[in-house]
Structure formats: C-alpha cells, structure tokens
Write a protein that holds these residues in place. Structure first.
Motif, short mmCIF file in Angstrom:
data_model
loop_
_atom_site.label_atom_id
_atom_site.label_comp_id
_atom_site.label_asym_id
_atom_site.label_seq_id
_atom_site.Cartn_x
_atom_site.Cartn_y
_atom_site.Cartn_z
N ARG A 38 7.82 21.16 -14.81
CA ARG A 38 7.13 20.42 -13.76
C ARG A 38 7.96 19.19 -13.40
O ARG A 38 8.50 18.53 -14.28
N ARG A 39 7.99 18.87 -12.11
CA ARG A 39 8.68 17.66 -11.63
C ARG A 39 7.71 16.88 -10.75
O ARG A 39 7.06 17.45 -9.88
N ILE A 40 7.64 15.59 -11.00
CA ILE A 40 6.71 14.73 -10.30
C ILE A 40 7.51 13.67 -9.54
O ILE A 40 8.36 13.00 -10.13
N ARG A 41 7.25 13.55 -8.24
CA ARG A 41 7.94 12.51 -7.46
C ARG A 41 7.40 11.15 -7.85
O ARG A 41 6.20 10.96 -8.01
N ILE A 42 8.30 10.20 -8.00
CA ILE A 42 7.92 8.86 -8.44
C ILE A 42 6.91 8.22 -7.50
O ILE A 42 5.96 7.57 -7.94
N ASN A 43 7.06 8.42 -6.19
CA ASN A 43 6.11 7.79 -5.27
C ASN A 43 4.71 8.40 -5.40
O ASN A 43 3.72 7.70 -5.27
N ASP A 44 4.61 9.71 -5.70
CA ASP A 44 3.30 10.32 -5.94
C ASP A 44 2.68 9.77 -7.22
O ASP A 44 1.48 9.51 -7.29
N LEU A 45 3.51 9.60 -8.24
CA LEU A 45 3.02 9.09 -9.52
C LEU A 45 2.55 7.64 -9.38
O LEU A 45 1.48 7.27 -9.89
N LEU A 46 3.32 6.82 -8.67
CA LEU A 46 2.94 5.42 -8.48
C LEU A 46 1.69 5.30 -7.62
O LEU A 46 0.85 4.41 -7.85
N ALA A 47 1.51 6.19 -6.64
CA ALA A 47 0.28 6.18 -5.83
C ALA A 47 -0.92 6.51 -6.71
O ALA A 47 -1.98 5.86 -6.61
N TYR A 48 -0.78 7.50 -7.59
CA TYR A 48 -1.86 7.83 -8.52
C TYR A 48 -2.17 6.65 -9.43
O TYR A 48 -3.33 6.28 -9.64
N LYS A 49 -1.12 6.02 -9.96
CA LYS A 49 -1.29 4.88 -10.88
C LYS A 49 -2.01 3.74 -10.18
O LYS A 49 -2.92 3.12 -10.75
N GLN A 50 -1.64 3.45 -8.95
CA GLN A 50 -2.27 2.36 -8.20
C GLN A 50 -3.75 2.67 -7.97
O GLN A 50 -4.61 1.80 -8.15
N LYS A 51 -4.05 3.91 -7.61
CA LYS A 51 -5.45 4.32 -7.38
C LYS A 51 -6.23 4.23 -8.69
O LYS A 51 -7.35 3.70 -8.73
N ARG A 52 -5.66 4.73 -9.78
CA ARG A 52 -6.32 4.70 -11.09
C ARG A 52 -6.59 3.26 -11.52
O ARG A 52 -7.69 2.93 -11.97
N ASP A 53 -5.60 2.39 -11.35
CA ASP A 53 -5.76 1.00 -11.76
C ASP A 53 -6.83 0.30 -10.93
O ASP A 53 -7.62 -0.50 -11.45
N ALA A 54 -6.89 0.60 -9.63
CA ALA A 54 -7.91 0.00 -8.76
C ALA A 54 -9.31 0.48 -9.17
O ALA A 54 -10.26 -0.31 -9.19
N GLU A 55 -9.43 1.76 -9.51
CA GLU A 55 -10.73 2.30 -9.94
C GLU A 55 -11.16 1.66 -11.27
O GLU A 55 -12.33 1.34 -11.45
N ARG A 56 -10.22 1.47 -12.18
CA ARG A 56 -10.53 0.82 -13.46
C ARG A 56 -10.99 -0.61 -13.23
O ARG A 56 -11.94 -1.08 -13.85
N GLU A 57 -10.28 -1.32 -12.38
CA GLU A 57 -10.63 -2.71 -12.07
C GLU A 57 -12.04 -2.79 -11.49
O GLU A 57 -12.84 -3.65 -11.89
N ALA A 58 -12.36 -1.89 -10.56
CA ALA A 58 -13.69 -1.88 -9.95
C ALA A 58 -14.77 -1.57 -10.99
O ALA A 58 -15.83 -2.19 -11.00
N ALA A 59 -14.50 -0.63 -11.89
CA ALA A 59 -15.46 -0.28 -12.94
C ALA A 59 -15.68 -1.45 -13.89
O ALA A 59 -16.82 -1.74 -14.28
N LEU A 60 -14.60 -2.14 -14.26
CA LEU A 60 -14.74 -3.32 -15.13
C LEU A 60 -15.53 -4.44 -14.45
O LEU A 60 -16.37 -5.09 -15.08
N ASP A 61 -15.28 -4.64 -13.16
CA ASP A 61 -16.03 -5.65 -12.42
C ASP A 61 -17.51 -5.31 -12.39
O ASP A 61 -18.37 -6.17 -12.56
#
Length: 124
Positions: free
Chosen positions: A85-108
């Motif tokens: 499997r090969r993952i494009r860095i921009n796809d991975l960073l987009a996922y990471k940004q979305k995941r981090d935003a969801e975590r932040e919202a849940a913590l808030d």
C-alpha cells in the motif's frame, strides 16, 4: 506615504550573498528555525510523495495494523503497488488534520460537560 518602499524578505548567506524570498517562504523558514531551535526535527516532503504503510503509521503515531484498518475502511485513500500500500502525504496530512480537529472538539465538549455539572469547582 509617498516614496516609502516596503522591503521584501531576503535570505543572506555567509558571504553576504542575498536572495529575495516570497513572504510565505519567509514565514515558513521562521517556523522551521523556531522548531529546530527547540531541538525538534523537521522533514520537508513534496506533497505528491507516497509513503509506505509503516511510514504513514509512524507519522500518525499509530500501529501499522491500525493504519491498515483505516485504509481498508476508506478513511484514507491509498494505492497498491503489488502487495504494498502507498499513501500520498497530502491525503495522510488531510486525515491527520481532520482527526486532530475532531479530537479537539470532543475534548472541548467533555470539558464543557464537566464544567456544566460542577466538575471544575475551586478548592478552598
């Protein structure tokens, strides 16, 4: 003001040579210098770069098995080269940004719920 010229950012080399920089590049370099001064590492990767599943897992700080499950569930786009499997860095960073935003919202939300029920009362 008449006659006033704004200076463009410049990079100055050890022998006095200069290179004009676009302002966004200046701000990026300033961030890089700040990170390096803290003793952290910086990696510059082209956005079209493809990572292995292990490299992607390392970047997300998860196990490779967990990353593979995310790929199989369609959470992150990927391609296959043979069995790999090969993952494009921009796809991975987009996922990471979305995941981090969801975590932040849940913590808030958790903090707000705790505050609503008196979980953050002052000790006296």
């Amino acid at each position: 003001m008449e006659g006033k010229r704004t200076q463009r950012p410049r990079l100055v080399g050890p022998k006095g040579e200069t290179l004009e920089l676009p302002e966004p590049v200046f701000h990026l370099l300033r961030q890089i210098v700040t990170v390096l001064a803290r003793g952290d590492a910086v990696t510059v990767v082209p956005v079209h770069k493809e990572l292995t599943s292990q490299q992607a897992a390392d970047l997300l700080n998860v196990s490779r098995q967990y990353l593979v499950r995310l790929l199989d569930e369609g959470a992150i786009p990927y391609t296959k080269t043979g069995k790999h499997r090969r993952i494009r860095i921009n796809d991975l960073l987009a996922y990471k940004q979305k995941r981090d935003a969801e975590r932040e919202a849940a913590l808030d939300e958790l903090a707000q719920m705790s505050q609503d029920v008196g979980g953050y009362s002052e000790c006296g």
